[in-house]
Structures are given as structure tokens and as C-alpha cells.
Scaffold this active site. Structure first.
Site, PDB file in Angstrom:
ATOM      1  N   TYR A 415      42.309  27.108  35.879  1.00 27.15           N
ATOM      2  CA  TYR A 415      42.239  27.632  34.506  1.00 27.15           C
ATOM      3  C   TYR A 415      41.279  26.800  33.656  1.00 27.15           C
ATOM      4  O   TYR A 415      40.524  27.331  32.846  1.00 27.15           O
ATOM      5  CB  TYR A 415      43.631  27.600  33.867  1.00 27.15           C
ATOM      6  CG  TYR A 415      44.634  28.582  34.428  1.00 27.15           C
ATOM      7  CD1 TYR A 415      44.391  29.955  34.364  1.00 27.15           C
ATOM      8  CD2 TYR A 415      45.831  28.152  34.978  1.00 27.15           C
ATOM      9  CE1 TYR A 415      45.325  30.870  34.856  1.00 27.15           C
ATOM     10  CE2 TYR A 415      46.771  29.051  35.472  1.00 27.15           C
ATOM     11  CZ  TYR A 415      46.514  30.406  35.414  1.00 27.15           C
ATOM     12  OH  TYR A 415      47.428  31.303  35.899  1.00 27.15           O
ATOM     13  N   LYS A 424      32.188  32.970  26.802  1.00 29.85           N
ATOM     14  CA  LYS A 424      33.126  34.067  27.043  1.00 29.85           C
ATOM     15  C   LYS A 424      34.177  34.201  25.948  1.00 29.85           C
ATOM     16  O   LYS A 424      34.398  35.304  25.415  1.00 29.85           O
ATOM     17  CB  LYS A 424      33.815  33.861  28.400  1.00 29.85           C
ATOM     18  CG  LYS A 424      34.851  34.931  28.707  1.00 29.85           C
ATOM     19  CD  LYS A 424      35.450  34.761  30.084  1.00 29.85           C
ATOM     20  CE  LYS A 424      36.368  33.585  30.175  1.00 29.85           C
ATOM     21  NZ  LYS A 424      37.082  33.522  31.465  1.00 29.85           N
ATOM     22  N   TYR A 425      34.830  33.111  25.575  1.00 30.59           N
ATOM     23  CA  TYR A 425      35.936  33.213  24.620  1.00 30.59           C
ATOM     24  C   TYR A 425      35.438  33.481  23.205  1.00 30.59           C
ATOM     25  O   TYR A 425      36.140  34.116  22.409  1.00 30.59           O
ATOM     26  CB  TYR A 425      36.805  31.956  24.703  1.00 30.59           C
ATOM     27  CG  TYR A 425      37.496  31.855  26.048  1.00 30.59           C
ATOM     28  CD1 TYR A 425      38.537  32.712  26.381  1.00 30.59           C
ATOM     29  CD2 TYR A 425      37.070  30.935  26.999  1.00 30.59           C
ATOM     30  CE1 TYR A 425      39.150  32.645  27.614  1.00 30.59           C
ATOM     31  CE2 TYR A 425      37.682  30.858  28.247  1.00 30.59           C
ATOM     32  CZ  TYR A 425      38.714  31.725  28.550  1.00 30.59           C
ATOM     33  OH  TYR A 425      39.321  31.674  29.783  1.00 30.59           O
ATOM     34  N   GLU A 488      52.721  36.438  31.124  1.00 29.67           N
ATOM     35  CA  GLU A 488      52.187  35.669  32.258  1.00 29.67           C
ATOM     36  C   GLU A 488      53.247  35.550  33.343  1.00 29.67           C
ATOM     37  O   GLU A 488      54.403  35.210  33.058  1.00 29.67           O
ATOM     38  CB  GLU A 488      51.760  34.269  31.792  1.00 29.67           C
ATOM     39  CG  GLU A 488      51.280  33.334  32.891  1.00 29.67           C
ATOM     40  CD  GLU A 488      50.143  33.916  33.690  1.00 29.67           C
ATOM     41  OE1 GLU A 488      50.259  33.929  34.938  1.00 29.67           O
ATOM     42  OE2 GLU A 488      49.130  34.352  33.082  1.00 29.67           O
ATOM     43  N   ASP A 515      55.357  39.836  35.551  1.00 29.34           N
ATOM     44  CA  ASP A 515      54.182  40.543  36.039  1.00 29.34           C
ATOM     45  C   ASP A 515      53.883  41.635  35.019  1.00 29.34           C
ATOM     46  O   ASP A 515      54.787  42.376  34.609  1.00 29.34           O
ATOM     47  CB  ASP A 515      54.488  41.154  37.416  1.00 29.34           C
ATOM     48  CG  ASP A 515      53.272  41.814  38.054  1.00 29.34           C
ATOM     49  OD1 ASP A 515      52.563  42.566  37.346  1.00 29.34           O
ATOM     50  OD2 ASP A 515      53.039  41.618  39.254  1.00 29.34           O
ATOM     51  N   GLU A 538      41.706  39.174  30.802  1.00 31.53           N
ATOM     52  CA  GLU A 538      40.510  38.592  31.438  1.00 31.53           C
ATOM     53  C   GLU A 538      40.731  38.593  32.946  1.00 31.53           C
ATOM     54  O   GLU A 538      40.737  37.560  33.601  1.00 31.53           O
ATOM     55  CB  GLU A 538      40.213  37.194  30.917  1.00 31.53           C
ATOM     56  CG  GLU A 538      41.357  36.208  30.960  1.00 31.53           C
ATOM     57  CD  GLU A 538      40.910  34.796  30.562  1.00 31.53           C
ATOM     58  OE1 GLU A 538      39.738  34.457  30.802  1.00 31.53           O
ATOM     59  OE2 GLU A 538      41.735  34.066  30.007  1.00 31.53           O
ATOM     60  N   GLU A 547      39.180  41.482  41.621  1.00 27.56           N
ATOM     61  CA  GLU A 547      40.465  40.784  41.447  1.00 27.56           C
ATOM     62  C   GLU A 547      41.530  41.722  40.890  1.00 27.56           C
ATOM     63  O   GLU A 547      42.497  41.303  40.255  1.00 27.56           O
ATOM     64  CB  GLU A 547      40.271  39.556  40.563  1.00 27.56           C
ATOM     65  CG  GLU A 547      39.409  38.490  41.234  1.00 27.56           C
ATOM     66  CD  GLU A 547      39.273  37.210  40.421  1.00 27.56           C
ATOM     67  OE1 GLU A 547      40.004  37.069  39.415  1.00 27.56           O
ATOM     68  OE2 GLU A 547      38.446  36.362  40.784  1.00 27.56           O
TER      69      GLU A 547
END
Length: 807
Positions: A415, A424-425, A488, A515, A538, A547
């Protein structure tokens, strides 16, 4: 991937050696120390001496005279045998300093000769030199590349040269062989060989006459083509690489990029490659400088070898104190030569050579190693590394297996790497803020039950919470109240999210361990479940969907407000282009010894030493053969942009009728159809994809696989699109310096050779059996002759099903 260590602004290190093609003295420890005192890092040495050369010429002469009368066919006599080496034949002995030397095999042999007599003698000499060098402890051996021209015959003996190299690799298990190749095929350079070169003694019957009159032709890719045969026969051996001779006049960028993708271990800079500037100093042209600078960014930067720039200073006077070449020289001494100087002939004329000799004499009085001083100057003045280069130090061309985020709980370090992304953020925050502004300006209703005007945001797959922080910042920036959920499944990250909520977010976030596909949504006061207004994730991988972002977002879409709900990202596309990647191919070959699926795995890799086989028409195409006398000095070009094409698109939220049909198929009822094409009930078949793309290849090359990229639209609102891209054509425009994703590489087990002006047709599938998702890929090559399109080759159908991403 692991977090790279911070290396600051370390400049590339140049390892510079000195080479004399006619070295007269053995390289003793004293000479080696003297070279190191001058700031050379290494020296070269011949394996055999002129005495040995003379004995071979005598052997050849004796054999030829014995059969001169022709009374007995030469086929009735055995070929001459080269006797074993004797002390006068070689300057080498095993000693402590032998590993600091680069050994050169004899340049006067001709392993590619069409004359069996010359080829037979050359092989014997070559094998003896390789065997003795290995015995003495030599590690690095440079071998003269194959002679490509024998009279009117062109590149006829490459296969026997390649076999000789393959045999040599088996003679010395620790030897590293570097094949010395010019950047382009120039017949003139071969015609100026030493009078003792065995190629001059090839018999007329095997040469088929003399060269034809007419223009001298240059095949820009001729030497690369020969190298490709050699390394293919040697099965991409990790102990075989290229020593590239840089010419006085640089070829076009197309051939520069091709050599850049090869395993370059050494760059040879002859004295004739240098120009003389207005101050009388030796300098390299701008194309030379840019190519060297580019090569020094490689994961394994090549060594530099200064060739015939003068002997080691002070070898006759070991007590002489010499200046140490640090590269600290005046700007005027390093100034580029004028444009008129840079347009000189490909090789110096006698007048130019005499002028350079006078310059050497004058410069040596002030600086005994002017060429080395200039190279050290280049080293000191390398341009700073870009953001991506600094982040990716150590990751270039390093193969990594894709993540399995649904089945594996990621480590905190993983992470952390993603969170270091400087772009990106910020872009995610911009997309969320723009969505909130639009929501407010359009007076949309909200799903929150805790307060009027509170927009419900759920960050699904929150990880350690960076997007949660950005959602809160976007709320503060726009003045729009939000109700935030962090969902999460990773139990370890869940602990950290709760801590962040207590210490950083002021308890305003509802942290949910689940999940995302099983989450029922925000709990309302009456115990029922409500909707989410903005769903942020993301989940993208290197190929956008690899993914399982489509499957995850499909599974959580039931919590999204069906009327006004927004998904960030809202869409993403996968992109492909064929590439030459010999270093990656060699790496996968070595891995395949223990991993039978190595060539069936899409690898995540920071692509670096590659060449794009299909490029955009951004530069004038140069024909493969052209008149050498009509070439002009090329300007410093930028590498051509690749032709990157879109394979497919996913959009979110998914149309509700499609999800309804998917749910109908799940469970295998009769109304759900006959089942999936590749297994299961077919509930996930709406996420399968197929693409067939055609790429035009103007230059010959070898395709080792496909490079995959993605583009995504995070949000498309009233102020325009907020986008991210890893596509090399658009990334600088859309998300420059973004580092979260490396490209993906789909390898070919057997590379495909692609001729000039041909086409490559790529077929790519995204498959599923409701339990996993995998890719299948196949490449075909075609050439059009007249009106007929002829298939030249086809690859295996590769499949990553064994390593598919589990749902």
C-alpha cells in the site's frame, strides 16, 4: 512490488576502458595501475600476439603452395591444423589482475567465410583463444562481429558464425562474450581491413568474382539482423551480449532504438567518432551524447571503451605525475562542434586524420587524456533523473507477477508504494471535488438519512485510507457535506482504518470490514440499508481490468443510487502495442526452467529496454538501403511514439439489464441459458472481451510480446474529464509523472520475425468461467505482395488460465 530505496540524485556511473587495436606491449600490473591513475577503469588485451598471427599466415601459405599446381584435388588432403599455443603466441598468464582486463579475440579471423579453408582455420584459432582465456581466468571476452560482405555475397556465413559462438559459450562456462558490432552495415568499413586478415585469402571459387560496380549500399538493419541470428541460435544466452561501435555519423532514431532494446554491455568509441570543436577540443556530436545518456539510464548501464585514442600516458616513465581525469573542464573545451564540422564524411579523410593527429599532439601537452576528460565531463553533467526514473530505480525490466487483491491480503509496504504516487491521489481528489460541485449545482437528491444535503461517499477497497482522506478534503474544498464509508476486507488494514478514523478523520468515517460485493450498504435508522451516491475505488491494474475491477464494481453496484449514482472511475480502456523485448524474453527463458507457466503469465514490468515495432508516422521513414554518399548528418531525434491501440472498454455503473441477466444466469436455471462458454453458469460472461488489432511495421524486427497499458476517465463533468493514463502516447498529457502502475507484458514463447512493410495482427481475449478471469493472446504476421495478403507466421495461442485472477 517492493518499495525502492531512496537514492537521491545519484548520477549514472561511467565505467571507461582503453583499447588499442594494435597494442604493442603486454598489459602488466604496472601498466594497469598507470591506466587507473589516469582514471581509466579497465584495459583491453589481445589473447594472442602478432607472432601467432604470423604463424597462421605461414601455415595458410604453406598449404596453398602445396596445392598450387592442382595435380591433386585439395579435397583429398586434410585441412591444416593450428598447433597449440606457445608462450610467444600469447601475452596472458593466470594472475590476480586478469579479471580486470577485457580480452579481445583476433580480429583477423573470418568465422563467416564462405571458403571452408578460411573458416576452418578461423574456428581453430577462435576456439583456442576462447579456451585459453577461460583457463587464465578471463571473465569478459570481446569477439569481432561477423564479416557481412564477401565479394558480391552478402550475409551468407552468419549461421556458421552463430554456431561458432554457441560452441564457444559451452567451452567457457563463466565467460561473458560480447559481440562487437557496428550500428549499421557499411561495406566500406569491411574493405579497409588489415592486410593480414584471413578474409583477403578466400579463394576465388568461393567468392564468385569481385564486387560489382555501382553505388555502395548501406543496410541500416543489416548488422542488427546478423546479431538477431547469432543470439537466436544461442537461445538468448544470458552470457551473450552486444559491444556496439558508435559511428562518426549517427544513424536515424529507428536503428538507435533497436540497438537500445538489445543487451548492450559495452559501447565502443573510436577516436574517429570524435569531432573537434572551435577550441580544438575533442567532443561528441549531440546524437552521440543523447544516445550515451539514454543508455546510461538502463538498469545495467553499458561500459564505455575508448578505442585508439592514444597510448596510456607515462607507461615509459612510471614516476611521471599525471593529472587525474575528473571531467572538470572549461565550458569552451566541452562546447559542441559547429554544424559545419558535424557534416564531415562518415570516416575521416587523410586530411582530417592528419588534423586530428595534430590536435592530439597539442592537447596532450595540457591534457594527456583529452578523450577521457571529455567522457568524464559527460558523466558529471548527465541530466537529472525524472520522477519516474527515480521511483523506478531497480525496477526497470524487472518481471513481477500481477497482484491478486481478492484472494490475497496486501502487506502495508505494498500500500505504501502506491501511496507515494505524486499524481494519482491529487487527480482522484479533483474528480471527487468536481462530482460534488456538479451534484450541488444540479440540486440532486442525496441518499443520506443523517442530515440534509449530505452526499454519501463510499470508498470501496479502502486499503490504508488515502482515498478516504482525499474525499474528506474534497468535501472541505467544495463546502459540500459528505457522509463517508470506508469498506475494506483486509483485516489488517481494517485495524489501521479505525485508527485513522480516531486520530485523523475525527470519527466522521464509518469503517466497514467486508468484501465490497457482500456489503449491503449504509444502515438506516430503521435497520434497512440505503444507497451510496458516489462510489470511489482504485481497483485498476496495469491492463485496466486485470485485477478484477469490473467484477468487483458489478458486485457492489447494488448499493449505488440507481437514479443519480456516480462511479469514480466511470470508465477505463485497455491498450496494446507489439514490442521487441529481448532482455525480458531471455529472463523468462531462465524462469521457465522452474516455472512451466512463465510464458503464459502476463507480467507487470517497468518496460525500459524495449523497441516499439509499430510507430506513428511522426518521423520520416528511412529506407533500409541508401547511398552512403548522399546521407546527411542526422539531427538529434526523439524516439518515435508507438502505435498503441485500444483493445476494449469497461464502463460503470453497468447497465442494469445486463446485471439482471447475469443474476438470472447465476445458479444454472433453465431461464439462464445453457451455461458459460468456458465453464460455469456464464454469470460473468458480460465481462468477457475480444479484440483483433492490426499494426503496421515499417522496419524489420522481432516481436517478443505485447505491451499493455490503460487509460481511465475518473469523472466526466461540467468542467471536463479528469483522466489517468499509462499509455506512453497520452500519459504526459493526462497524468504526467504518475508512478502507481507499471505496464503489463504478454510474452510470446517463440518470437515472431517481422519483415519490412508488414503487418501484425493481434488477437486478445478476456475469458472467465465464473471462478477466475484470464487472458489469451495470439499474434500473426502478414505481408502483402501485389493484391495478395500472405501469412508469414503465427504464434502459439497463449493462455494465463493456470495463473488466472481468482474471483
Amino acid at each position: 512490488m517492493d518499495s525502492p530505496q531512496s537514492t537521491g540524485e545519484m548520477m549514472p556511473i561511467f565505467y571507461v576502458g582503453q583499447h588499442e587495436t594494435k597494442r604493442s606491449l603486454p598489459v602488466t600490473d604496472q601498466i594497469l595501475r598507470q591506466a587507473q591513475d589516469c582514471n581509466y577503469d579497465m584495459l583491453t588485451t589481445p589473447i594472442t600476439t602478432p607472432h601467432f598471427h604470423a604463424s597462421i599466415l605461414s601455415l595458410l601459405t604453406a598449404y596453398s603452395q602445396a596445392h598450387l599446381d592442382g595435380s591433386t584435388p585439395s579435397s583429398h588432403h586434410p585441412m591444416p591444423l593450428v598447433p597449440p599455443l606457445t608462450p610467444p603466441d600469447t601475452p596472458l598468464t593466470p594472475n590476480d589482475s586478469i579479471s580486470q582486463l577485457i580480452a579481445f579475440t583476433s580480429p583477423w579471423i573470418d568465422l563467416a567465410s564462405p571458403d571452408p579453408l578460411i573458416a576452418h582455420l578461423s574456428r581453430q584459432v577462435f576456439n583456442q583463444e576462447i579456451a585459453y582465456a577461460g583457463f587464465c581466468g578471463v571473465v569478459t571476452v570481446i569477439v569481432q562481429g561477423p564479416r557481412l560482405h564477401h565479394g558480391p555475397m552478402r550475409a551468407k556465413g552468419i549461421s556458421q558464425y552463430a554456431r561458432a559462438i554457441q560452441e564457444a559459450l559451452s567451452l567457457g562456462n563463466y565467460l561473458q562474450l560480447h559481440i562487437l558490432m557496428p550500428m549499421t552495415d557499411n561495406p566500406e568499413s569491411e574493405s579497409d581491413g588489415d592486410v593480414g586478415n584471413l578474409a583477403r585469402f578466400a579463394r576465388e571459387d568461393y567468392i564468385s568474382g569481385h564486387s560489382k560496380d555501382g553505388e555502395v549500399k548501406v543496410d541500416l538493419f543489416g548488422t542488427w539482423d546478423a546479431w538477431n541470428v547469432i543470439r537466436s541460435v544461442c537461445k538468448y544466452s544470458s552470457r551473450l551480449s552486444v559491444a556496439l561501435t558508435l559511428p562518426r555519423r549517427f544513424p536515424p532514431m529507428a536503428i538507435q532504438s533497436r540497438w537500445y532494446s538489445e543487451p548492450l554491455r559495452l559501447l565502443s568509441l573510436p577516436a574517429t567518432s570524435f569531432l573537434v570543436n572551435a577550441r580544438g577540443s575533442f567532443v561528441l556530436s549531440k546524437p552521440h551524447q543523447l544516445f550515451i545518456s539514454r543508455c546510461m539510464r538502463l538498469r545495467h548501464a553499458p561500459w564505455l571503451l575508448l578505442t585508439d585514442v592514444g597510448p596510456i600516458p607515462g607507461i615509459n616513465d612510471p614516476d611521471l605525475i599525471l593529472p587525474f581525469s575528473t571531467g572538470t573542464i572549461s565550458p569552451g573545451a566541452a562546447a559542441d562542434a559547429s554544424s559545419s564540422t558535424s557534416s564531415v564524411s562518415p570516416s575521416p579523410t587523410p586530411a582530417e586524420a592528419a588534423q586530428m593527429a595534430r590536435q592530439v599532439s597539442r592537447k596532450s601537452k595540457a591534457d594527456p587524456t583529452p578523450h577521457l576528460s571529455y567522457i568524464r565531463y559527460l558523466q558529471r553533467n548527465q541530466p537529472p533523473r525524472s520522477t519516474i526514473e527515480r521511483f523506478g530505480a531497480g525496477f526497470q525490466d524487472f518481471l513481477q507477477s500481477p497482484l491478486q487483491p481478492l484472494t490475497d491480503n496486501l502487506e502495508s509496504m505494498t500500500y505504501e508504494v502506491f501511496e507515494k504516487d505524486p499524481i494519482k491521489y491529487d487527480w482522484y481528489e479533483r474528480a471527487i471535488a468536481q462530482a460534488l460541485r456538479d451534484w450541488k449545482s444540479e440540486n440532486k437528491t442525496v441518499s443520506s438519512s443523517t442530515g440534509t444535503g449530505f452526499v454519501v461517499i463510499a470508498v470501496v477497497g479502502s486499503g490504508r485510507g488515502p482515498l478516504v482522506t482525499r474525499a474528506i478534503r474534497a468535501s472541505q474544498e467544495t463546502g459540500v457535506n459528505v457522509e463517508v464509508y470506508a469498506v475494506e476486507k483486509n483485516p489488517n488494514a481494517y485495524v489501521l482504518l479505525q485508527r485513522h478514523n480516531e486520530e485523523d478523520w475525527g470519527g466522521m468515517v464509518t469503517v466497514v470490514k467486508s468484501d465490497m460485493r457482500a456489503w449491503k450498504g449504509p444502515v438506516l435508522p430503521d435497520g434497512s440499508h440505503g444507497y451510496v451516491d458516489i462510489l470511489v475505488s482504485e481497483l485498476l491494474g496495469s491492463f485496466a481490468d486485470n485485477e478484477l475491477s469490473p467484477e468487483c464494481l458489478d458486485g457492489v453496484q447494488h448499493v449505488l443510487n440507481p437514479e443519480h449514482g456516480i462511479s469514480i472511475p466511470t470508465s477505463y480502456t485497455a491498450h496494446l502495442t507489439p514490442i521487441a523485448a529481448p532482455r525480458l524474453h531471455a529472463d523468462i527463458i531462465s524462469r521457465s526452467a522452474t516455472d512451466s507457466n512463465a510464458f503464459e503469465t502476463p507480467w507487470v514490468v517497468m518496460l525500459h529496454a524495449i523497441d516499439y515495432l509499430a510507430t506513428q508516422e511522426s518521423q520520416q521513414q528511412v529506407p533500409s538501403e541508401t547511398n552512403t554518399n548522399r546521407q546527411s548528418q542526422p539531427k538529434a531525434e526523439a524516439p518515435a511514439l508507438p502505435d498503441v491501440q485500444t483493445a476494449w472498454l469497461f464502463g460503470h455503473p453497468c447497465p442494469r439489464p445486463i446485471l439482471a441477466q447475469s443474476n438470472l444466469r447465476r445458479g444454472g436455471s433453465a431461464s439462464g441459458g445453457g451455461g458459460g462458454a468456458t465453464g460455469g453458469d456464464g454469470a460473468n460472461e458480460h465481462n468477457t472481451r475480444f479484440a483483433q488489432l492490426t499494426f503496421r511495421c515499417n522496419e524489420r524486427g522481432v516481436c517478443h510480446g505485447l505491451a499493455g497499458y490503460f487509460e481511465t476517465v475518473l469523472y466526466d463533468g461540467s468542467d471536463g474529464k479528469v483522466e489517468l493514463s499509462t499509455n506512453p502516447v497520452t500519459m504526459n498529457q493526462k497524468s504526467k509523472d504518475m508512478i502507481s502502475w507499471f505496464p503489463i507484458f504478454f510474452p510470446l514463447k517463440v518470437p515472431i520475425y517481422v519483415p519490412e512493410n508488414s503487418e501484425m495482427e493481434v488477437s486478445m481475449w478476456r475469458q472467465t468461467d465464473d471462478r477466475k478471469v484470464w487472458y489469451e493472446w495470439l499474434i500473426e504476421s502478414f505481408v502483402t505482395i501485389g493484391s495478395r495478403r500472405i501469412r508469414l507466421g503465427i504464434s502459439d495461442l497463449h493462455s494465463s488460465k493456470a495463473n488466472g485472477c481468482l474471483m
